[in-house]
Structure formats: structure tokens, C-alpha cells
Design a protein around this motif. Structure first.
Motif, PDB file in Angstrom:
ATOM      1  N   ASN A  62     -74.128  69.968  85.422  1.00  0.00           N
ATOM      2  CA  ASN A  62     -72.529  70.139  86.664  1.00  0.00           C
ATOM      3  C   ASN A  62     -71.735  69.152  86.649  1.00  0.00           C
ATOM      4  N   PRO A  63     -71.198  68.884  85.568  1.00  0.00           N
ATOM      5  CA  PRO A  63     -69.615  67.374  85.353  1.00  0.00           C
ATOM      6  C   PRO A  63     -68.613  68.375  86.594  1.00  0.00           C
ATOM      7  N   GLN A  64     -68.709  68.894  86.555  1.00  0.00           N
ATOM      8  CA  GLN A  64     -67.153  69.683  87.589  1.00  0.00           C
ATOM      9  C   GLN A  64     -67.590  69.358  88.626  1.00  0.00           C
ATOM     10  N   ALA A  65     -69.073  69.059  89.532  1.00  0.00           N
ATOM     11  CA  ALA A  65     -69.308  69.086  91.059  1.00  0.00           C
ATOM     12  C   ALA A  65     -68.908  67.255  91.342  1.00  0.00           C
ATOM     13  N   ARG A  66     -68.656  66.689  90.156  1.00  0.00           N
ATOM     14  CA  ARG A  66     -68.155  65.333  90.309  1.00  0.00           C
ATOM     15  C   ARG A  66     -66.536  64.908  91.592  1.00  0.00           C
ATOM     16  N   ARG A  67     -67.321  63.825  91.740  1.00  0.00           N
ATOM     17  CA  ARG A  67     -66.163  63.120  92.503  1.00  0.00           C
ATOM     18  C   ARG A  67     -65.867  61.509  92.210  1.00  0.00           C
ATOM     19  N   PHE A  68     -64.315  61.068  92.268  1.00  0.00           N
ATOM     20  CA  PHE A  68     -64.262  60.123  91.544  1.00  0.00           C
ATOM     21  C   PHE A  68     -63.640  59.599  92.819  1.00  0.00           C
ATOM     22  N   PHE A  69     -64.310  58.291  92.726  1.00  0.00           N
ATOM     23  CA  PHE A  69     -63.607  56.582  93.534  1.00  0.00           C
ATOM     24  C   PHE A  69     -62.914  55.367  92.649  1.00  0.00           C
ATOM     25  N   ILE A  70     -62.401  54.821  93.142  1.00  0.00           N
ATOM     26  CA  ILE A  70     -62.461  53.528  92.697  1.00  0.00           C
ATOM     27  C   ILE A  70     -62.228  52.482  93.952  1.00  0.00           C
ATOM     28  N   ASN A  71     -63.037  51.431  93.671  1.00  0.00           N
ATOM     29  CA  ASN A  71     -62.615  50.306  94.885  1.00  0.00           C
ATOM     30  C   ASN A  71     -61.428  49.409  94.671  1.00  0.00           C
ATOM     31  N   THR A  72     -61.131  48.585  95.512  1.00  0.00           N
ATOM     32  CA  THR A  72     -59.862  47.568  94.978  1.00  0.00           C
ATOM     33  C   THR A  72     -60.576  46.391  94.898  1.00  0.00           C
ATOM     34  N   SER A  73     -61.795  46.047  95.171  1.00  0.00           N
ATOM     35  CA  SER A  73     -62.511  44.749  94.775  1.00  0.00           C
ATOM     36  C   SER A  73     -63.770  45.102  93.538  1.00  0.00           C
ATOM     37  N   ASP A  74     -63.858  44.422  92.573  1.00  0.00           N
ATOM     38  CA  ASP A  74     -64.527  44.412  91.961  1.00  0.00           C
ATOM     39  C   ASP A  74     -66.134  44.550  92.143  1.00  0.00           C
ATOM     40  N   ASP A  75     -65.882  43.630  93.405  1.00  0.00           N
ATOM     41  CA  ASP A  75     -67.588  43.238  93.965  1.00  0.00           C
ATOM     42  C   ASP A  75     -67.870  44.741  95.260  1.00  0.00           C
ATOM     43  N   GLN A  76     -66.898  45.664  94.809  1.00  0.00           N
ATOM     44  CA  GLN A  76     -67.140  47.100  96.272  1.00  0.00           C
ATOM     45  C   GLN A  76     -66.628  46.707  97.679  1.00  0.00           C
ATOM     46  N   LYS A  92     -63.640  49.428  86.088  1.00  0.00           N
ATOM     47  CA  LYS A  92     -62.903  49.035  87.676  1.00  0.00           C
ATOM     48  C   LYS A  92     -64.588  49.340  88.315  1.00  0.00           C
ATOM     49  N   ALA A  93     -64.928  48.917  89.786  1.00  0.00           N
ATOM     50  CA  ALA A  93     -65.548  48.381  90.631  1.00  0.00           C
ATOM     51  C   ALA A  93     -65.219  50.280  90.826  1.00  0.00           C
ATOM     52  N   SER A  94     -66.382  51.028  90.741  1.00  0.00           N
ATOM     53  CA  SER A  94     -65.918  52.597  91.159  1.00  0.00           C
ATOM     54  C   SER A  94     -67.575  53.201  91.492  1.00  0.00           C
ATOM     55  N   ALA A  95     -67.113  54.857  91.866  1.00  0.00           N
ATOM     56  CA  ALA A  95     -68.182  55.459  93.000  1.00  0.00           C
ATOM     57  C   ALA A  95     -67.908  57.339  91.887  1.00  0.00           C
ATOM     58  N   VAL A  96     -69.486  57.486  91.366  1.00  0.00           N
ATOM     59  CA  VAL A  96     -69.103  58.949  91.488  1.00  0.00           C
ATOM     60  C   VAL A  96     -69.856  60.076  91.724  1.00  0.00           C
ATOM     61  N   VAL A  97     -69.637  60.263  92.532  1.00  0.00           N
ATOM     62  CA  VAL A  97     -70.378  61.611  93.509  1.00  0.00           C
ATOM     63  C   VAL A  97     -70.828  62.614  92.785  1.00  0.00           C
ATOM     64  N   TRP A  98     -71.784  63.349  92.645  1.00  0.00           N
ATOM     65  CA  TRP A  98     -71.493  64.676  93.039  1.00  0.00           C
ATOM     66  C   TRP A  98     -72.436  65.506  94.243  1.00  0.00           C
ATOM     67  N   MET A  99     -71.696  66.501  94.357  1.00  0.00           N
ATOM     68  CA  MET A  99     -71.529  67.303  94.883  1.00  0.00           C
ATOM     69  C   MET A  99     -72.152  68.232  94.738  1.00  0.00           C
ATOM     70  N   LYS A 100     -72.836  69.108  96.359  1.00  0.00           N
ATOM     71  CA  LYS A 100     -73.911  70.544  96.318  1.00  0.00           C
ATOM     72  C   LYS A 100     -73.379  71.229  96.988  1.00  0.00           C
ATOM     73  N   VAL A 106     -75.792  63.198  94.953  1.00  0.00           N
ATOM     74  CA  VAL A 106     -75.627  61.591  94.331  1.00  0.00           C
ATOM     75  C   VAL A 106     -74.919  61.195  94.135  1.00  0.00           C
ATOM     76  N   ALA A 107     -75.124  60.027  94.243  1.00  0.00           N
ATOM     77  CA  ALA A 107     -73.590  58.423  94.551  1.00  0.00           C
ATOM     78  C   ALA A 107     -73.837  57.776  93.097  1.00  0.00           C
ATOM     79  N   LEU A 108     -73.521  57.302  92.186  1.00  0.00           N
ATOM     80  CA  LEU A 108     -73.490  55.843  91.457  1.00  0.00           C
ATOM     81  C   LEU A 108     -72.734  55.444  91.399  1.00  0.00           C
ATOM     82  N   LEU A 109     -73.128  53.744  92.024  1.00  0.00           N
ATOM     83  CA  LEU A 109     -71.514  53.024  92.470  1.00  0.00           C
ATOM     84  C   LEU A 109     -72.534  51.770  91.277  1.00  0.00           C
ATOM     85  N   THR A 110     -70.944  51.875  90.873  1.00  0.00           N
ATOM     86  CA  THR A 110     -70.712  50.504  89.846  1.00  0.00           C
ATOM     87  C   THR A 110     -70.227  49.157  89.957  1.00  0.00           C
ATOM     88  N   GLY A 111     -70.143  48.107  89.847  1.00  0.00           N
ATOM     89  CA  GLY A 111     -69.395  46.844  89.782  1.00  0.00           C
ATOM     90  C   GLY A 111     -69.965  45.216  89.217  1.00  0.00           C
TER      91      GLY A 111
END
Length: 205
Positions: A62-76, A92-100, A106-111
Motif C-alpha cells: 500500500n504505497p499510496q497509504a504513505r505520508r512523508f515528512f522531513i526534519n530541519t536537522s539531520d539528527d531529527q 534528508k532526515a525524514s519520516a515515512v508514515v503508513w496510514m490505515k 507504521v512509522a519509519l524515521l531516518t536520520g
């Protein structure tokens, strides 16, 4: 042609072997290292594993269920901002969130910092409680890669905590002492989806 058919058949056999032995599994798209399944038969652990497997399947299909966020700091540690798509979170420091529905499941945070990079996947139940957090660290100062699973039952009791660390150069297993220390310092534990730092933005259409 005969050689091509032989190669194709060989690849099919490899894929079939991988599926049979569990090497090909659904997972969140940028999750890299899966830890071994627990050997314990506790009903609480089994329930968490069943649920997170279902959420991995949901995220993969369900890739269409994703929402995307970026953070102004590399360490989030900065401000979060929602963006329109996957191309806007690269490097970028980011988050991908799967909504149901209206729920974050599911929330994937990368930094990263100069010393390390991290990927952390949070799995939330329908009522917003945390089911599992899967963390992946690459620590440059001592060439360590660390993966860790922490599973929680519906009453927020920790029912499994499993770590596996390897040397990035040799690939050999090594003690996780440094990684465990860094995890405590740098990886936040969101016990409910409402604690996600961008939760208020998730409530907006």
C-alpha cells in the motif's frame, strides 16, 4: 536461447528456494536487516510477531497509504514538515508514515549524525499503542552495524528485547555494548502514536 533459458530457470530456482526458506519476506521498503524470529512461544510474543508481519505486508502493498515528512536537522531534533512525495526526502532526515484510515500504523524515521546513521521503524496497534520498534544503527567510529527489536504487549510491558551487532568491515558478529549505549541516548521510544513529533500534522487531511 538455450543458455538464456538455463539462466532464467536457475534464477527461478534461487527465488523459489528463498521463498521456501523465508529469505524473501515482506518488510517496510527501506528496512535493511531483519532479525531472526523469536523462538519463544509466549502468546504475547507470538501476537506481536503476527501483527507486525501483517503491517509489513500492508506497508509493502500500500504505497499510496504513505505520508512523508522531513526534519530541519539531520539528527531529527528540528522542526518537522510534511512534503509531497518520496523524491523530496532523499538524503534528508525524514519520516515515512503508513496510514490505515486515520491511524498511523507504521512509522519509519531516518536520520544521521557525523558519527552514525539510523533507521527506526515503529509499529502501532489500532488503538495507538506501540507493538514493536525495530532499530538499525551504522556507527562509523567503530565500524559497527546494529539491529534491535523491542516488542511490547498491549499493556506496554516489554516482552522481547533482542539485538544483533556485526563489524561493517569483516561482517563478523561483535558485542553490542556501544550500540546499546547510543540507542538509549539517541533513539526515542514512542509508546503511543500520539507521541510522534509530527502527530498533529497527521491529523490534518
Amino acid at each position: 536461447m538455450r543458455k538464456l533459458l538455463s539462466i532464467t530457470y536457475g534464477l527461478a530456482l534461487v527465488y523459489a528456494f528463498a521463498v521456501t526458506h523465508g529469505a524473501v519476506t515482506a518488510q517496510t521498503p527501506t528496512q535493511q536487516r531483519r532479525l531472526p524470529k523469536p523462538t519463544q512461544t509466549s502468546s504475547r510474543i507470538v501476537a506481536v510477531e503476527k501483527y507486525t508481519d501483517e503491517m509489513d505486508e500492508y506497508a509493502a502493498h500500500n504505497p499510496q497509504a504513505r505520508r512523508f515528512f522531513i526534519n530541519t536537522s539531520d539528527d531529527q531534533t528540528g522542526e518537522w514538515q510534511e512534503v509531497g512525495g518520496e523524491s523530496e526526502i532523499a538524503n534528508k532526515a525524514s519520516a515515512v508514515v503508513w496510514m490505515k484510515g486515520e491511524r498511523a500504523v507504521v512509522a519509519l524515521l531516518t536520520g544521521k549524525t557525523p558519527q552514525m546513521s539510523r533507521k527506526v521503524t515503529y509499529y502501532f496497534r489500532n488503538n495507538g499503542t506501540l507493538a514493536k520498534v525495530h532499530s538499525e544503527l551504522s556507527i562509523n567510529t567503530n565500524n559497527m552495524q546494529s539491529s534491535r527489536d523491542r516488542s511490547y504487549d498491549p499493556k506496554a510491558f516489554l516482552v522481547r528485547d533482542f539485538s544483533y551487532c556485526t563489524d561493517m568491515v569483516s561482517g563478523q558478529q561483535k558485542p553490542c555494548g556501544d550500540a546499546e549505549t547510543l540507542e538509549k541516548q539517541l533513539i526515542p521510544l514512542y509508546m503511543r502514536s500520539t507521541e510522534l513529533p509530527f502527530y498533529a500534522q497527521l491529523k490534518k487531511p
